[in-house]
Design a protein around this motif. Structure first.
Motif, PDB file in Angstrom:
ATOM      1  N   MET A 784       0.827  -1.210   0.000  1.00 41.07           N
ATOM      2  CA  MET A 784       0.000   0.000   0.000  1.00 41.07           C
ATOM      3  C   MET A 784       0.861   1.259   0.000  1.00 41.07           C
ATOM      4  SD  MET A 784      -2.758  -1.218   2.858  1.00 41.07           S
ATOM      5  CE  MET A 784      -3.757  -2.702   2.631  1.00 41.07           C
ATOM      6  N   SER A 785       1.987   1.205   0.696  1.00 40.22           N
ATOM      7  CA  SER A 785       2.865   2.380   0.767  1.00 40.22           C
ATOM      8  C   SER A 785       3.447   2.738  -0.591  1.00 40.22           C
ATOM      9  CB  SER A 785       3.990   2.136   1.770  1.00 40.22           C
ATOM     10  OG  SER A 785       4.949   1.216   1.255  1.00 40.22           O
ATOM     11  N   LYS A 786       3.426   1.772  -1.507  1.00 43.29           N
ATOM     12  CA  LYS A 786       3.908   2.021  -2.863  1.00 43.29           C
ATOM     13  C   LYS A 786       2.810   2.558  -3.776  1.00 43.29           C
ATOM     14  CE  LYS A 786       7.950   0.634  -1.703  1.00 43.29           C
ATOM     15  NZ  LYS A 786       9.025   1.657  -1.517  1.00 43.29           N
ATOM     16  N   GLY A 787       1.656   2.830  -3.183  1.00 44.67           N
ATOM     17  CA  GLY A 787       0.558   3.411  -3.955  1.00 44.67           C
ATOM     18  C   GLY A 787      -0.377   2.396  -4.571  1.00 44.67           C
ATOM     19  N   ALA A 788      -0.254   1.127  -4.190  1.00 42.33           N
ATOM     20  CA  ALA A 788      -1.081   0.077  -4.796  1.00 42.33           C
ATOM     21  C   ALA A 788      -2.546   0.254  -4.420  1.00 42.33           C
ATOM     22  CB  ALA A 788      -0.598  -1.293  -4.355  1.00 42.33           C
ATOM     23  N   THR A 789      -3.408   0.137  -5.402  1.00 39.49           N
ATOM     24  CA  THR A 789      -4.864   0.116  -5.174  1.00 39.49           C
ATOM     25  C   THR A 789      -5.463  -1.201  -5.647  1.00 39.49           C
ATOM     26  OG1 THR A 789      -5.295   1.176  -7.318  1.00 39.49           O
ATOM     27  CG2 THR A 789      -5.050   2.629  -5.393  1.00 39.49           C
ATOM     28  N   THR A 790      -4.615  -2.052  -6.216  1.00 38.03           N
ATOM     29  CA  THR A 790      -4.970  -3.419  -6.601  1.00 38.03           C
ATOM     30  C   THR A 790      -3.789  -4.308  -6.223  1.00 38.03           C
ATOM     31  OG1 THR A 790      -4.187  -2.849  -8.823  1.00 38.03           O
ATOM     32  CG2 THR A 790      -6.577  -2.918  -8.502  1.00 38.03           C
ATOM     33  N   PHE A 791      -3.975  -5.627  -6.287  1.00 35.91           N
ATOM     34  CA  PHE A 791      -2.905  -6.544  -5.924  1.00 35.91           C
ATOM     35  C   PHE A 791      -1.980  -6.785  -7.111  1.00 35.91           C
ATOM     36  CE2 PHE A 791      -5.630  -7.437  -2.318  1.00 35.91           C
ATOM     37  CZ  PHE A 791      -4.684  -7.578  -1.305  1.00 35.91           C
ATOM     38  N   TRP A 792      -0.688  -6.614  -6.858  1.00 37.08           N
ATOM     39  CA  TRP A 792       0.323  -6.789  -7.888  1.00 37.08           C
ATOM     40  C   TRP A 792       0.654  -8.260  -8.061  1.00 37.08           C
ATOM     41  CZ3 TRP A 792       4.443  -2.441  -6.575  1.00 37.08           C
ATOM     42  CH2 TRP A 792       3.799  -1.197  -6.594  1.00 37.08           C
ATOM     43  N   GLU A 793       1.147  -8.594  -9.238  1.00 40.24           N
ATOM     44  CA  GLU A 793       1.500  -9.981  -9.540  1.00 40.24           C
ATOM     45  C   GLU A 793       2.617 -10.489  -8.644  1.00 40.24           C
ATOM     46  OE1 GLU A 793       2.844 -12.687 -13.416  1.00 40.24           O
ATOM     47  OE2 GLU A 793       2.947 -10.503 -13.511  1.00 40.24           O
ATOM     48  N   VAL A 794       3.634  -9.667  -8.430  1.00 37.85           N
ATOM     49  CA  VAL A 794       4.790 -10.033  -7.626  1.00 37.85           C
ATOM     50  C   VAL A 794       4.958  -9.010  -6.518  1.00 37.85           C
ATOM     51  CG1 VAL A 794       7.296 -10.331  -7.635  1.00 37.85           C
ATOM     52  CG2 VAL A 794       5.945 -11.218  -9.538  1.00 37.85           C
ATOM     53  N   TRP A 795       5.231  -9.486  -5.299  1.00 38.07           N
ATOM     54  CA  TRP A 795       5.385  -8.586  -4.156  1.00 38.07           C
ATOM     55  C   TRP A 795       6.680  -7.782  -4.297  1.00 38.07           C
ATOM     56  CZ3 TRP A 795       1.449  -8.220  -0.740  1.00 38.07           C
ATOM     57  CH2 TRP A 795       0.501  -9.233  -0.752  1.00 38.07           C
ATOM     58  N   PRO A 796       6.609  -6.459  -4.184  1.00 39.84           N
ATOM     59  CA  PRO A 796       7.835  -5.653  -4.272  1.00 39.84           C
ATOM     60  C   PRO A 796       8.721  -5.883  -3.050  1.00 39.84           C
ATOM     61  CG  PRO A 796       5.976  -4.271  -3.629  1.00 39.84           C
ATOM     62  CD  PRO A 796       5.412  -5.626  -3.963  1.00 39.84           C
ATOM     63  N   THR A 797      10.012  -5.813  -3.256  1.00 41.70           N
ATOM     64  CA  THR A 797      10.963  -5.995  -2.156  1.00 41.70           C
ATOM     65  C   THR A 797      11.158  -4.677  -1.412  1.00 41.70           C
ATOM     66  OG1 THR A 797      12.798  -5.623  -3.681  1.00 41.70           O
ATOM     67  CG2 THR A 797      12.132  -7.909  -3.270  1.00 41.70           C
ATOM     68  N   GLU A 798      11.883  -4.732  -0.304  1.00 50.78           N
ATOM     69  CA  GLU A 798      11.952  -3.595   0.611  1.00 50.78           C
ATOM     70  C   GLU A 798      12.476  -2.327  -0.056  1.00 50.78           C
ATOM     71  OE1 GLU A 798      11.222  -1.565   3.997  1.00 50.78           O
ATOM     72  OE2 GLU A 798      10.744  -3.685   3.705  1.00 50.78           O
ATOM     73  N   ASN A 799      13.598  -2.443  -0.738  1.00 51.25           N
ATOM     74  CA  ASN A 799      14.222  -1.244  -1.309  1.00 51.25           C
ATOM     75  C   ASN A 799      14.188  -1.243  -2.838  1.00 51.25           C
ATOM     76  OD1 ASN A 799      15.067  -0.158   1.281  1.00 51.25           O
ATOM     77  ND2 ASN A 799      16.553  -1.856   1.329  1.00 51.25           N
ATOM     78  N   GLU A 800      13.193  -1.908  -3.397  1.00 45.59           N
ATOM     79  CA  GLU A 800      13.121  -2.038  -4.852  1.00 45.59           C
ATOM     80  C   GLU A 800      12.832  -0.701  -5.522  1.00 45.59           C
ATOM     81  OE1 GLU A 800      10.708  -4.712  -8.189  1.00 45.59           O
ATOM     82  OE2 GLU A 800      10.496  -5.139  -6.050  1.00 45.59           O
ATOM     83  N   ASN A 801      13.569  -0.416  -6.577  1.00 46.80           N
ATOM     84  CA  ASN A 801      13.318   0.762  -7.398  1.00 46.80           C
ATOM     85  C   ASN A 801      12.180   0.415  -8.359  1.00 46.80           C
ATOM     86  OD1 ASN A 801      13.278   2.887  -9.190  1.00 46.80           O
ATOM     87  ND2 ASN A 801      15.501   2.992  -9.423  1.00 46.80           N
ATOM     88  N   LEU A 802      11.029   0.997  -8.140  1.00 46.74           N
ATOM     89  CA  LEU A 802       9.854   0.621  -8.925  1.00 46.74           C
ATOM     90  C   LEU A 802       9.940   1.083 -10.376  1.00 46.74           C
ATOM     91  CD1 LEU A 802       6.919   1.077  -6.382  1.00 46.74           C
ATOM     92  CD2 LEU A 802       8.182  -0.989  -7.006  1.00 46.74           C
ATOM     93  N   ASP A 803      10.929   1.886 -10.706  1.00 46.93           N
ATOM     94  CA  ASP A 803      11.140   2.210 -12.120  1.00 46.93           C
ATOM     95  C   ASP A 803      11.450   0.944 -12.917  1.00 46.93           C
ATOM     96  OD1 ASP A 803      10.674   4.832 -11.632  1.00 46.93           O
ATOM     97  OD2 ASP A 803      12.685   5.548 -12.126  1.00 46.93           O
ATOM     98  N   TYR A 804      11.937  -0.085 -12.220  1.00 49.58           N
ATOM     99  CA  TYR A 804      12.311  -1.326 -12.900  1.00 49.58           C
ATOM    100  C   TYR A 804      11.280  -2.444 -12.662  1.00 49.58           C
ATOM    101  CZ  TYR A 804      16.709   1.167 -13.299  1.00 49.58           C
ATOM    102  OH  TYR A 804      17.669   2.109 -13.588  1.00 49.58           O
ATOM    103  N   TYR A 805      10.172  -2.111 -12.036  1.00 45.01           N
ATOM    104  CA  TYR A 805       9.138  -3.126 -11.806  1.00 45.01           C
ATOM    105  C   TYR A 805       8.433  -3.419 -13.133  1.00 45.01           C
ATOM    106  CZ  TYR A 805       5.412  -5.710  -9.475  1.00 45.01           C
ATOM    107  OH  TYR A 805       4.550  -6.704  -9.068  1.00 45.01           O
ATOM    108  N   LYS A 806       8.380  -4.687 -13.513  1.00 49.03           N
ATOM    109  CA  LYS A 806       7.888  -5.041 -14.842  1.00 49.03           C
ATOM    110  C   LYS A 806       6.680  -5.983 -14.802  1.00 49.03           C
ATOM    111  CE  LYS A 806      12.319  -4.483 -17.254  1.00 49.03           C
ATOM    112  NZ  LYS A 806      12.988  -3.786 -16.151  1.00 49.03           N
ATOM    113  N   GLN A 807       6.185  -6.296 -13.603  1.00 48.45           N
ATOM    114  CA  GLN A 807       5.077  -7.251 -13.508  1.00 48.45           C
ATOM    115  C   GLN A 807       3.739  -6.521 -13.493  1.00 48.45           C
ATOM    116  OE1 GLN A 807       6.255 -10.254 -13.774  1.00 48.45           O
ATOM    117  NE2 GLN A 807       8.343  -9.580 -13.448  1.00 48.45           N
TER     118      GLN A 807
END
Length: 937
Positions: A784-807
């Motif tokens: 939720m802290s990453k701004g999610a309003t729906t469930f993502w395919e893969v759980w983001p890691t603690e310090n993941e740069n979401l610019d590289y999130y591809k799921q």
């Protein structure tokens, strides 16, 4: 003498009337309401052999207890009103059998009109008043019922446009009835006299078109005029001619085509049929291209307002092309259509570049953007959609699968420039939170766009919401809200893995979400349809990747006809179904049966279920299945060896695949028993027992092949694979595993729906609460802290740069666990011994930190409520049980009092004392109750 004879005749007549009146049940007020056929509350056309009637149950009329229901079916109003059921004579069903009835329509010919009504039967054999009449009709059951021809447009004339088709006809007699039957592939709209018929969208639902296609029916009795009329169809490519994604020609079945017939009955009894044939005309429309993945292009200058209107000059229209039949059969569509169900306003606009702005809707949604614009002539508006944006402000197209699809979700619009224009696409859909708007070759009249330029239109299969839930905790409520958006946005005719990248019916993704979807929505018809999709796609026999009997074995072989594929429906098979994905053919019809009491899918697909279990048996070794996909998309907390995601997901494959093998065998045995196949029952019952023994010895014995992780410990208990005497220890191990990871879940999509129920059942409420409230990754709050309003395919890691999130950022299988909110926190669960909530287990899991829970669920039996609040050590539990149902309650703590209708109600209880807690069990029937107890902690 004559007067005496008259008196004698009168006396006999009076006596007969008196005797008849004594034997005829008296009628009381109290109408049954909310009549439905196949879940539809309005007139429908059905091809079902045994269509399901249902209604809202009632408990009492004038203080008299309702003990059953009486039905009547006729093919005309006169017979119905005279209680002459020429299609079904007066038939009584007991209230405990449920407020539904399966009507035998197998012998009724096509087009049969059926009228039915129902009334209550009371304890003194009197009757309630008749309900209002429900009208439905039998569809076109035979291919010979269709008199028209399939028509299309010459490809060289159509290019990529969404073509228009039209035909005019004269009416000079009074109409009593008119039905429009139409199958327009890939998607279509029906128009009559300049107006679109109905509010349905993206029709019909996707199927295996080479085997079956859906037709839809409209009642147009009041829409046809005296004199000249014009019937038109607007066709989009849809999934039928999806020719851009997944290969050079996509997955196309052919060019768009339509078959239709308008059947009119006049007041003199004569009939007329207007069918599609070589006399129809066609023309390219203002939609110059449409694709369900890539988007839609529209040129307002090309729109012809007369295309579906009477006109004398059709010189710029072309003759149609007679097309071939697309598949074996046409079937009346029985699941709800797609509709606009909500709207979302723009929350923020930011300019990105000159003439380019980013619109943020604040919610990841599925549908499209409706545009209201006033711009100079021939201005080109390009709208690109994405679920996320980069730190630079640019949109992140990676999550929408551009690597795989090679397309960006894009709509374009060319303005006419004569004032305000309002537009929305017709034959595509998008998954998005953000829209990038670029204006070229012109400008807005007011130069700068405002928020009302775009409006988010929420589109999905219009399944009614049946299960409401809320609690005193904001995190839990936000999880529930996210699950709703994720699941609803993932169903557009089929249950999709995600609405942006693949848009496919992955079988494993689907079966995981069934329980949650069945609580939240009236989803039974959708799941019945999808089960048939799995079976029709399974008919293919071709060379593809198949699973063997060794760990990780997957080689190219000829798949046997009848074995499910990984994806259904359509041509994108992705190989033979893995043990964990292909088990959908058994899991889904069983879950439908448990939640609704509807056995039809189990019966219809029993041979497929049996074949699947025998297939798993064939690739097993001493009861263990080694190959499969594994626990997909599990969070990765520690990975010092830098293993790939697939290596991590697949580590537990033999345990998970063997669990699916056990559950498939258990379902096969139970289904065989239900349909009266004793030989199969005995065989598969023993097979399930043998698999249970093999599973227990291999993974819970002294010489373990593998060590169960969180997922396997949870599933082994939740699916009842382990014998009862072993379950407490597995739950204890599960609890310790969650604690050892810092109160994090390490379950993938298979383990997550079982994790919470098992922890709750065995009283590990502190662990549940700490995991729910954990703020570090992987966790709900971190997501939720990453701004999610729906469930993502893969759980983001603690310090993941979401610019590289591809799921994908909207994946329904990650929301499947929210079924636990209903069955765990509220404690409402169907009992598989008496399905469809005729027998209800009510066992709420009371978490000390949670002050209250409210849950109301419109089950097939009627409304069930389980709402509770706790104040210090006192629990107040509000329960509603529908008419005809029985509920078995487990009251936490020591019972203080039970009230029914504000009066004290005496009950017999059975006290339970264990190391975990103290509780009391009791049985209740229809009514509203308030139960208080003292919680012992």
């Amino acid at each position: 003498m004559e007067n005496d004879f008259k008196l004698f005749k009168f006396s006999i007549l009076a006596t007969l009337i008196f005797l008849y009146g004594c034997n005829k049940p008296s009628v009381l007020e109290g109408k049954i309401t909310q009549l439905k056929v196949e879940g539809f509350d309005q007139w429908i056309v059905t091809d079902e052999v045994t269509p399901k009637f249902s209604w809202q149950p009632i408990t009492k009329i004038s203080e008299k207890k309702v003990i059953g229901y009486e039905l009547l079916v006729a093919d005309n109003k006169t017979d119905l009103e005279n209680n002459n059921g020429n299609l079904l004579e007066l038939t009584v069903t007991k209230i405990e059998n449920g407020p539904w009835f399966y009507f035998d329509a197998s012998k009724l010919p096509s087009r049969t009109v059926a009228l039915w009504r129902v009334r209550a039967v009371l304890e003194d054999d009197s009757r309630g008043a008749w309900s209002e009449t429900f009208h439905f009709e039998i569809g076109l059951k035979n291919n010979s019922d269709w008199s028209g021809k399939w028509i299309g447009m010459q490809p060289e004339l159509r290019q990529k446009s969404a073509p228009w088709f039209r035909n005019s006809f004269e009416i000079n007699k009074t109409i009593t009835k008119a039905r429009l039957y139409v199958c327009g592939l890939g998607m279509h709209e029906s128009w009559l006299n300049e107006k679109k018929i109905g509010n349905e969208l993206l029709q019909p639902a996707q199927t295996d078109y080479n085997i079956r296609s859906f037709y839809v029916v409209h009642d147009v009795s009041t829409l046809i005029n005296q004199g000249q009329n014009t019937l038109g169809f607007w066709l989009g490519d849809g999934f039928y001619n999806q020719d851009k994604v997944w290969g050079a020609n996509g997955l196309s079945y052919g060019q768009p085509k339509v078959l239709a017939q308008l059947e009119i009955t006049f007041d003199d009894g004569s009939t007329s049929i207007i069918s599609t044939d070589e006399n129809w005309l066609c023309k390219s429309s203002a939609i110059t291209a449409s694709n369900v993945y890539a988007g839609e292009n529209y040129n307002a200058n090309l729109y012809d307002p007369l295309w579906a209107k009477n006109q004398n000059n059709t010189s710029n229209w072309k003759p149609v092309k007679i097309e071939t039949t697309p598949g074996r059969t046409l079937v009346a569509q029985q699941l709800p259509p797609c509709r606009i169900t909500d709207t979302v306003t723009v929350k923020e606009i930011k300019q990105l570049h000159p003439n380019t702005w980013i619109f943020d809707f604040g919610q990841n949604l599925v549908g499209w953007a409706k545009m209201k614009i006033d711009a100079t002539p021939n201005s080109k508006i390009t709208i690109r959609f994405a679920e996320d944006k980069l730190s630079s402000g640019e949109l992140n197209f990676a999550t929408s699968g551009v690597r795989a699809t090679k397309v960006i979700q894009t709509d374009t619009y060319i303005t006419k420039g004569e004032g305000e224009e309002i537009w929305e696409p017709r034959f595509t859909f998008h998954g998005f939170r953000f829209a990038e708007v670029t204006i070229s070759n012109g400008e807005l009249k007011n130069k700068i766009p405002t928020k009302d330029l775009l409006q988010g239109m929420v589109v999905h299969t219009d399944m009614a919401v049946t299960g409401e839930f809320s609690s005193s905790d904001d995190t839990i409520n936000q999880i529930f809200d996210m699950a709703h958006w994720t699941q609803s946005g993932g169903v557009l005719g089929i249950p999709m893995d995600c609405p942006v990248r693949e848009r496919c019916g992955w079988t494993g993704d689907a079966h995981l979400t069934v329980p949650y979807a069945m609580y939240r929505f009236d989803a039974a018809s959708m799941w019945r349809k999808y089960t048939t999709d799995i079976a029709t796609t399974a008919q293919v026999s071709a060379s593809m990747l198949c699973f063997g009997d060794e760990f990780g074995e997957r080689t190219r072989q000829i798949k046997k006809s009848g074995i499910p594929t990984m994806v259904a429906p359509g041509k994108r098979f992705i190989g033979e179904g893995s043990p964990d994905w292909g088990s959908a053919i058994a899991f889904i019809p069983w879950d439908i049966y448990v939640h609704t009491g509807d056995i039809r899918s189990l019966k219809e697909h029993y041979s497929s279920i049996k074949q699947w279990t025998e297939h798993l048996q064939g690739i097993s070794t001493k009861g263990i299945v080694y190959s499969g996909m594994g626990d997909w998309c599990k969070p990765i907390i520690n990975n010092p060896e830098e293993k790939t995601e697939r290596e991590i997901y697949g580590k537990i494959t033999p345990m998970l695949s063997s669990a699916c093998y056990y559950r498939s065998a258990r379902i096969t045995a139970d289904a065989a028993q239900l349909i009266g196949n004793k030989e199969d029952y005995l065989y598969f019952d023993k097979l399930a027992s043998d698999i249970r023994t093999a599973f227990t010895n291999a993974f819970y014995g002294k010489d373990r092949l593998l060590i169960p992780d969180q997922t396997i410990n949870a599933i082994a208990v939740d699916w009842d694979i382990l014998a009862p005497e072993h379950q407490a220890k597995a739950a204890e191990n599960l609890n310790q595993q969650v604690i050892d990871t810092g109160y994090h879940f390490e379950t993938g999509v298979f383990g997550m729906p079982s994790l919470w129920p098992v922890l709750g059942k065995f009283g590990y409420h502190e662990t549940i609460w700490k995991a729910l409230q954990n703020e570090k990754a992987p966790s709900f709050k971190h997501l939720m802290s990453k701004g999610a309003t729906t469930f993502w395919e893969v759980w983001p890691t603690e310090n993941e740069n979401l610019d590289y999130y591809k799921q994908s950022m909207s994946h329904p299988f990650q929301a499947a666990f929210v079924s636990w909110f209903y069955e765990g926190l509220a404690g409402i669960k169907p009992n598989s011994k008496l399905t469809g909530y005729r027998l209800i287990d009510l066992e709420p899991q009371i978490i000390p930190e949670l002050e209250w829970v409210k849950c109301r669920f419109s089950s097939p039996m009627g409304v069930i409520e389980s709402s509770w609040n706790q104040n210090k050590s006192t629990l107040t539990w509000q329960v509603e049980i529908p008419a005809g149902a029985e509920a078995r309650l487990r009251v936490p703590g020591t019972l203080i009092n039970v009230e029914k209708d504000s009066k004290e109600f005496k009950v017999e209880t059975n006290k339970i004392t264990s190391a975990l807690d103290i509780a009391e069990k009791l049985t209740l029937h229809a009514g509203k109750y308030i139960i208080t107890s003292k919680i012992n902690r």
